[in-house]
Design a protein around this motif. Structure first.
Motif: not given
Length: 201
Positions: A13-14, A19-25, A34-38, A64-65
């Motif tokens: 869960g890194l 670009q100045g935003q947090n991208l949470y996976l 397996v569904i990867f989402a961010w 999609d995200t």
């Protein structure tokens, strides 16, 4: 011939800075996929690349995200790389797959590493197959199995109880033991990444 398979999925869960935003996976395991989402905002598309074992797929653009990887049991590792528009920053997460074979009637130990053990409350082990149910509940000083102190089916092996190294035994494997095993404090964790899949014949 089908066989029982234990899939130990390691998920961290890194959080990445893009670009100045947090991208949470985050991940969810459902029916062999397996569904990867961010989570992020202000982007109309994302560039995604998968590596299945050592084979890299071409980059693909998604609006999609989330991104679904099907039939993950076919691979030893799966890595996803997500980039936001105009960025060359790699945002990667990898599943490492450990496979164990056994047969009906055997005894098997399942294990994974939890991100944390709750300071208060319970850590529950969930089994999802035809339905989602709690099979083991662990507190700092005791273990229960469906409200009972002992079970003829399961034995929780980890000591001390507060350890994040989760391990338990399943005896007398049957077809009904097939499914996905995972743990956490609430039922929402039943489908999250980091668990074990059992396929039984």
């Amino acid at each position: 011939m089908p066989f029982l398979l234990a899939l130990h999925i390691i998920n961290c869960g890194l959080i990445f800075l893009v670009q100045g935003q947090n991208l949470y996976l985050s991940t969810k395991f459902m029916y062999g996929n397996v569904i990867f989402a961010w989570t992020t905002s202000n982007y109309s598309f994302y560039d995604v690349q998968l590596t299945r074992d050592t084979t890299k797929d071409p980059w693909t653009r998604v609006s999609d995200t989330q991104y679904t990887v099907r039939d993950v049991l076919l691979y030893d590792s799966i890595t996803i790389n997500v980039r936001t528009p105009g960025s060359v920053v790699d945002n990667k997460e990898t599943y490492n797959v450990v496979k164990i074979k056994t047969k009906v009637g055997d005894t098997v130990n399942l294990s994974w590493t939890a991100l944390f053990f709750p300071i208060a409350g319970e850590y529950n082990v969930f089994h999802t197959y035809k339905e989602n149910r709690t099979i083991v509940s662990v507190r700092s000083n005791r273990v229960s199995y469906g409200g009972n102190d002992q079970s003829t089916k399961y034995t929780y092996l980890t000591r001390p109880f507060t350890s994040t190294n989760i391990m338990f035994e399943i005896r007398d494997i049957t077809l009904d033991d097939a499914g996905y095993y995972n743990g956490g404090t609430w039922a929402v964790y039943a489908w999250s990444g980091g668990g074990v899949v059992l396929i039984v014949h």
